[in-house]
Design a protein around this motif. Sequence first.
Motif, short mmCIF file in Angstrom:
data_model
loop_
_atom_site.label_atom_id
_atom_site.label_comp_id
_atom_site.label_asym_id
_atom_site.label_seq_id
_atom_site.Cartn_x
_atom_site.Cartn_y
_atom_site.Cartn_z
N LEU A 116 0.87 -1.17 0.00
CA LEU A 116 0.00 0.00 0.00
C LEU A 116 0.91 1.22 0.00
CD1 LEU A 116 -2.72 -0.72 2.74
CD2 LEU A 116 -3.02 -0.72 0.27
N VAL A 117 0.46 2.29 -0.63
CA VAL A 117 1.19 3.56 -0.58
C VAL A 117 0.25 4.65 -0.13
CG1 VAL A 117 2.89 2.85 -2.30
CG2 VAL A 117 0.88 4.09 -3.03
N ARG A 118 0.80 5.66 0.49
CA ARG A 118 0.00 6.78 0.99
C ARG A 118 -0.53 7.61 -0.17
NH1 ARG A 118 0.90 6.00 6.04
NH2 ARG A 118 2.92 5.59 6.95
N GLN A 119 -1.61 8.32 0.06
CA GLN A 119 -2.23 9.15 -0.97
C GLN A 119 -1.26 10.20 -1.52
OE1 GLN A 119 -5.18 8.93 -2.55
NE2 GLN A 119 -5.61 7.06 -1.44
N SER A 120 -0.32 10.64 -0.70
CA SER A 120 0.63 11.67 -1.13
C SER A 120 1.79 11.10 -1.96
CB SER A 120 1.19 12.40 0.09
OG SER A 120 1.83 11.47 0.96
N ASP A 121 1.90 9.77 -2.05
CA ASP A 121 3.01 9.14 -2.77
C ASP A 121 2.65 8.81 -4.21
OD1 ASP A 121 4.67 9.14 -0.53
OD2 ASP A 121 4.00 7.15 0.11
N ILE A 122 3.66 8.80 -5.06
CA ILE A 122 3.53 8.33 -6.43
C ILE A 122 3.92 6.84 -6.40
CG2 ILE A 122 4.36 8.55 -8.81
CD1 ILE A 122 2.93 11.05 -7.87
N PRO A 123 3.03 5.93 -6.78
CA PRO A 123 3.33 4.50 -6.66
C PRO A 123 4.65 4.07 -7.31
CG PRO A 123 1.02 4.81 -7.12
CD PRO A 123 1.66 6.16 -7.25
N ALA A 124 5.02 4.64 -8.45
CA ALA A 124 6.26 4.24 -9.13
C ALA A 124 7.51 4.63 -8.35
CB ALA A 124 6.31 4.86 -10.53
N SER A 125 7.38 5.49 -7.35
CA SER A 125 8.55 5.91 -6.57
C SER A 125 8.68 5.17 -5.24
CB SER A 125 8.49 7.42 -6.31
OG SER A 125 7.43 7.73 -5.43
N VAL A 126 7.75 4.29 -4.94
CA VAL A 126 7.76 3.55 -3.67
C VAL A 126 8.07 2.09 -3.94
CG1 VAL A 126 6.41 2.87 -1.65
CG2 VAL A 126 6.06 5.13 -2.69
N PRO A 127 9.21 1.58 -3.44
CA PRO A 127 9.53 0.16 -3.66
C PRO A 127 8.53 -0.75 -2.95
CG PRO A 127 11.33 1.30 -2.51
CD PRO A 127 10.23 2.27 -2.67
N ALA A 128 8.31 -1.90 -3.55
CA ALA A 128 7.42 -2.92 -2.98
C ALA A 128 8.22 -4.19 -2.71
CB ALA A 128 6.27 -3.21 -3.93
N LYS A 129 8.01 -4.78 -1.56
CA LYS A 129 8.67 -6.03 -1.21
C LYS A 129 7.84 -7.17 -1.79
CE LYS A 129 10.53 -8.66 2.61
NZ LYS A 129 10.61 -8.77 4.08
N LEU A 130 8.29 -7.68 -2.94
CA LEU A 130 7.59 -8.75 -3.64
C LEU A 130 8.37 -10.04 -3.49
CD1 LEU A 130 6.65 -6.76 -6.87
CD2 LEU A 130 5.40 -6.93 -4.72
N TRP A 131 7.85 -11.12 -4.02
CA TRP A 131 8.52 -12.42 -3.89
C TRP A 131 9.91 -12.37 -4.53
CZ3 TRP A 131 10.20 -15.34 -7.95
CH2 TRP A 131 9.68 -15.04 -9.21
N ARG A 132 10.10 -11.53 -5.54
CA ARG A 132 11.40 -11.46 -6.21
C ARG A 132 12.37 -10.52 -5.52
NH1 ARG A 132 7.73 -9.17 -10.12
NH2 ARG A 132 7.98 -10.98 -11.43
#
Length: 114
Positions: free
Chosen positions: A79-95
Amino acid sequence: MSGQFDDATRDLVRKRAGGRCELCGMSLPVGHFRHRRPRAMGGTKRIEASGAANCLLLHSRCHADIESSRERALANGWLVRQSDIPASVPAKLWRGLTLLSDDGTFNEPIVTGK
């Protein structure tokens, strides 16, 4: 636009996921498309809301896990905050810890010390 994922975005995300849940890596014949930055009531006009960087393909258990543990989901970039741009927030995925892009690609996992 209301922030829904169109068919082209869903296709990009399916290809990026490679038939797996993006959180746990389990094989995923059918999945749920999940907004990383939730839409506001009535949708949103923000263009990035409907992009591939804002979308995760998940199986039902991982989707429910995000909903039940929002603090953990924020800490892991699911999840990312409303103030964040999703492409700039890393996500911890299986890879690994990964930045997602709106063209359906992802960067190589980010290495953060040993």
